[in-house]
Design a protein around this motif. Structure first.
Motif, PDB file in Angstrom:
ATOM      1  N   GLU A  15       0.754  -1.265   0.110  1.00 40.55           N
ATOM      2  CA  GLU A  15       0.249  -0.102   0.422  1.00 40.55           C
ATOM      3  C   GLU A  15       1.040   1.202   0.033  1.00 40.55           C
ATOM      4  N   ASP A  16       1.210   2.107   1.105  1.00 45.08           N
ATOM      5  CA  ASP A  16       1.752   3.561   1.030  1.00 45.08           C
ATOM      6  C   ASP A  16       2.708   3.353   1.713  1.00 45.08           C
ATOM      7  N   LYS A  17       3.013   2.085   2.548  1.00 45.82           N
ATOM      8  CA  LYS A  17       4.261   1.631   3.518  1.00 45.82           C
ATOM      9  C   LYS A  17       5.663   0.685   2.916  1.00 45.82           C
ATOM     10  N   VAL A  18       5.979   0.910   3.658  1.00 46.31           N
ATOM     11  CA  VAL A  18       7.913   0.402   3.667  1.00 46.31           C
ATOM     12  C   VAL A  18       8.172  -0.135   4.436  1.00 46.31           C
ATOM     13  N   LEU A  19       8.775  -1.740   4.550  1.00 46.18           N
ATOM     14  CA  LEU A  19       8.788  -2.732   5.323  1.00 46.18           C
ATOM     15  C   LEU A  19       9.911  -1.932   5.822  1.00 46.18           C
ATOM     16  N   CYS A  20      10.456  -2.091   7.714  1.00 47.35           N
ATOM     17  CA  CYS A  20      12.245  -1.504   8.264  1.00 47.35           C
ATOM     18  C   CYS A  20      11.959  -3.369   9.143  1.00 47.35           C
ATOM     19  N   ALA A  21      13.358  -3.673   8.864  1.00 45.40           N
ATOM     20  CA  ALA A  21      14.103  -4.372  10.039  1.00 45.40           C
ATOM     21  C   ALA A  21      14.552  -4.457  10.496  1.00 45.40           C
ATOM     22  N   GLN A  22      14.565  -4.598  12.014  1.00 42.80           N
ATOM     23  CA  GLN A  22      15.279  -4.041  12.958  1.00 42.80           C
ATOM     24  C   GLN A  22      16.278  -5.533  13.322  1.00 42.80           C
ATOM     25  N   ARG A  23      18.201  -5.604  13.328  1.00 38.91           N
ATOM     26  CA  ARG A  23      18.267  -6.236  13.328  1.00 38.91           C
ATOM     27  C   ARG A  23      18.561  -6.709  14.873  1.00 38.91           C
ATOM     28  N   SER A  24      18.793  -8.227  14.906  1.00 42.46           N
ATOM     29  CA  SER A  24      18.764  -8.548  16.439  1.00 42.46           C
ATOM     30  C   SER A  24      19.924  -7.846  17.199  1.00 42.46           C
ATOM     31  N   MET A  32      20.346  -1.768  15.039  1.00 39.12           N
ATOM     32  CA  MET A  32      19.544  -0.691  14.310  1.00 39.12           C
ATOM     33  C   MET A  32      18.847  -1.665  12.806  1.00 39.12           C
ATOM     34  N   TRP A  33      17.978  -0.602  12.379  1.00 36.05           N
ATOM     35  CA  TRP A  33      17.102  -0.929  11.314  1.00 36.05           C
ATOM     36  C   TRP A  33      17.715  -0.814   9.992  1.00 36.05           C
ATOM     37  N   GLU A  34      17.005  -1.208   9.114  1.00 36.13           N
ATOM     38  CA  GLU A  34      17.950  -1.436   7.364  1.00 36.13           C
ATOM     39  C   GLU A  34      16.527  -2.577   6.491  1.00 36.13           C
ATOM     40  N   PHE A  35      16.980  -2.178   4.956  1.00 33.35           N
ATOM     41  CA  PHE A  35      16.008  -2.513   4.703  1.00 33.35           C
ATOM     42  C   PHE A  35      16.408  -4.001   4.541  1.00 33.35           C
ATOM     43  N   TRP A 104       5.905  -1.851   9.579  1.00 31.86           N
ATOM     44  CA  TRP A 104       5.469  -1.260   7.961  1.00 31.86           C
ATOM     45  C   TRP A 104       5.290   0.337   8.801  1.00 31.86           C
ATOM     46  N   LEU A 105       6.313   1.284   7.784  1.00 34.57           N
ATOM     47  CA  LEU A 105       5.630   2.799   8.478  1.00 34.57           C
ATOM     48  C   LEU A 105       5.886   3.621   6.605  1.00 34.57           C
ATOM     49  N   LEU A 110      10.657   7.278   8.334  1.00 34.05           N
ATOM     50  CA  LEU A 110      11.572   6.453   8.638  1.00 34.05           C
ATOM     51  C   LEU A 110      12.477   7.022   9.193  1.00 34.05           C
ATOM     52  N   LYS A 111      12.817   8.159   9.415  1.00 30.42           N
ATOM     53  CA  LYS A 111      13.892   8.919   9.238  1.00 30.42           C
ATOM     54  C   LYS A 111      13.718   9.048  11.295  1.00 30.42           C
ATOM     55  N   ALA A 112      12.448   8.257  12.117  1.00 32.57           N
ATOM     56  CA  ALA A 112      12.454   8.395  12.853  1.00 32.57           C
ATOM     57  C   ALA A 112      13.548   7.288  14.300  1.00 32.57           C
ATOM     58  N   LEU A 113      13.504   5.804  13.110  1.00 37.92           N
ATOM     59  CA  LEU A 113      14.439   4.839  13.160  1.00 37.92           C
ATOM     60  C   LEU A 113      16.266   5.194  13.296  1.00 37.92           C
ATOM     61  N   GLN A 114      16.452   3.883  14.152  1.00 35.44           N
ATOM     62  CA  GLN A 114      18.057   3.993  14.406  1.00 35.44           C
ATOM     63  C   GLN A 114      18.611   3.508  12.581  1.00 35.44           C
ATOM     64  N   TRP A 115      18.946   4.169  11.780  1.00 40.74           N
ATOM     65  CA  TRP A 115      19.120   2.594  10.361  1.00 40.74           C
ATOM     66  C   TRP A 115      20.870   2.130  10.679  1.00 40.74           C
ATOM     67  N   ALA A 116      20.594   1.149  10.151  1.00 37.62           N
ATOM     68  CA  ALA A 116      22.111   0.840   9.544  1.00 37.62           C
ATOM     69  C   ALA A 116      22.430   1.962   8.862  1.00 37.62           C
ATOM     70  N   PRO A 117      23.817   2.409   9.362  1.00 39.68           N
ATOM     71  CA  PRO A 117      25.009   3.563   8.297  1.00 39.68           C
ATOM     72  C   PRO A 117      24.573   3.906   6.891  1.00 39.68           C
ATOM     73  N   ALA A 118      24.495   1.969   6.173  1.00 46.09           N
ATOM     74  CA  ALA A 118      24.552   2.079   4.915  1.00 46.09           C
ATOM     75  C   ALA A 118      23.372   1.854   4.134  1.00 46.09           C
ATOM     76  N   ASP A 119      22.224   2.119   5.157  1.00 45.84           N
ATOM     77  CA  ASP A 119      21.033   1.955   4.648  1.00 45.84           C
ATOM     78  C   ASP A 119      20.591   3.566   4.602  1.00 45.84           C
ATOM     79  N   ILE A 120      21.198   4.345   5.616  1.00 51.28           N
ATOM     80  CA  ILE A 120      20.838   5.720   5.538  1.00 51.28           C
ATOM     81  C   ILE A 120      20.995   6.446   3.997  1.00 51.28           C
ATOM     82  N   PRO A 121      21.889   6.077   2.989  1.00 48.16           N
ATOM     83  CA  PRO A 121      21.418   6.541   1.862  1.00 48.16           C
ATOM     84  C   PRO A 121      19.851   6.753   1.198  1.00 48.16           C
ATOM     85  N   ALA A 122      19.254   5.494   0.886  1.00 53.07           N
ATOM     86  CA  ALA A 122      18.211   4.803   0.286  1.00 53.07           C
ATOM     87  C   ALA A 122      17.401   5.748   1.118  1.00 53.07           C
ATOM     88  N   VAL A 123      17.397   5.141   2.818  1.00 52.06           N
ATOM     89  CA  VAL A 123      15.959   6.112   3.601  1.00 52.06           C
ATOM     90  C   VAL A 123      15.891   7.729   3.072  1.00 52.06           C
TER      91      VAL A 123
END
Length: 133
Positions: A15-24, A32-35, A104-105, A110-123
């Motif tokens: 729909e209009d949301k994106v899947l965000c996955a939190q690393r264990s 950290m969160w990632e795609f 699903w956000l 999306l920017k409210a999450l703590q993303w893994a650095p490599a994922d930030i440019p895509a975010v």
């Protein structure tokens, strides 16, 4: 010189949301969160690797769409070269097998999450609606 690790990530839209996955806690970059996605194996295309990784990690099938961006980030363990693709699910919803949590956000959340650095440019790109080839 550090090893370059080629990985792919799925920016999965529903729909209009994106899947965000939190690393264990047990993974590198814990909590950290990632795609979701993973390493490209020898002889695989980026899209083949993404379909295989999501099947292994989340027990679901993807339809891989257009490339969003490729970024590089240097970590202690090596240089990650991450290529992300816009994707949609093919029937079943993801099942947690490796990640601690999924959310699903909306892209503006999306920017409210703590993303893994490599994922930030895509975010950044998908949050602003831009595309970088």
């Amino acid at each position: 010189m550090k090893k370059v690790i080629n990985v792919v990530g799925a920016i999965i839209y529903s729909e209009d949301k994106v899947l965000c996955a939190q690393r264990s806690e047990n993974m590198s970059l814990p909590l950290m969160w990632e795609f979701p996605g993973g390493k490209i194996e020898s002889g695989e295309s980026e899209k083949e690797a993404l379909i295989r990784e999501i099947k292994e990690e989340m027990k679901c099938d993807l339809v891989v769409g257009e490339k969003v961006t490729t970024t590089e980030h240097e970590y202690e363990f090596g240089i990650v070269k991450l290529t992300t693709f816009k994707c949609t699910l093919n029937n079943q919803m993801p099942t947690l097998t490796e990640h601690k949590e999924i959310k699903w956000l909306h892209t503006d959340e999306l920017k409210a999450l703590q993303w893994a650095p490599a994922d930030i440019p895509a975010v950044e790109l998908i949050s602003t609606g831009e595309k970088n080839e």
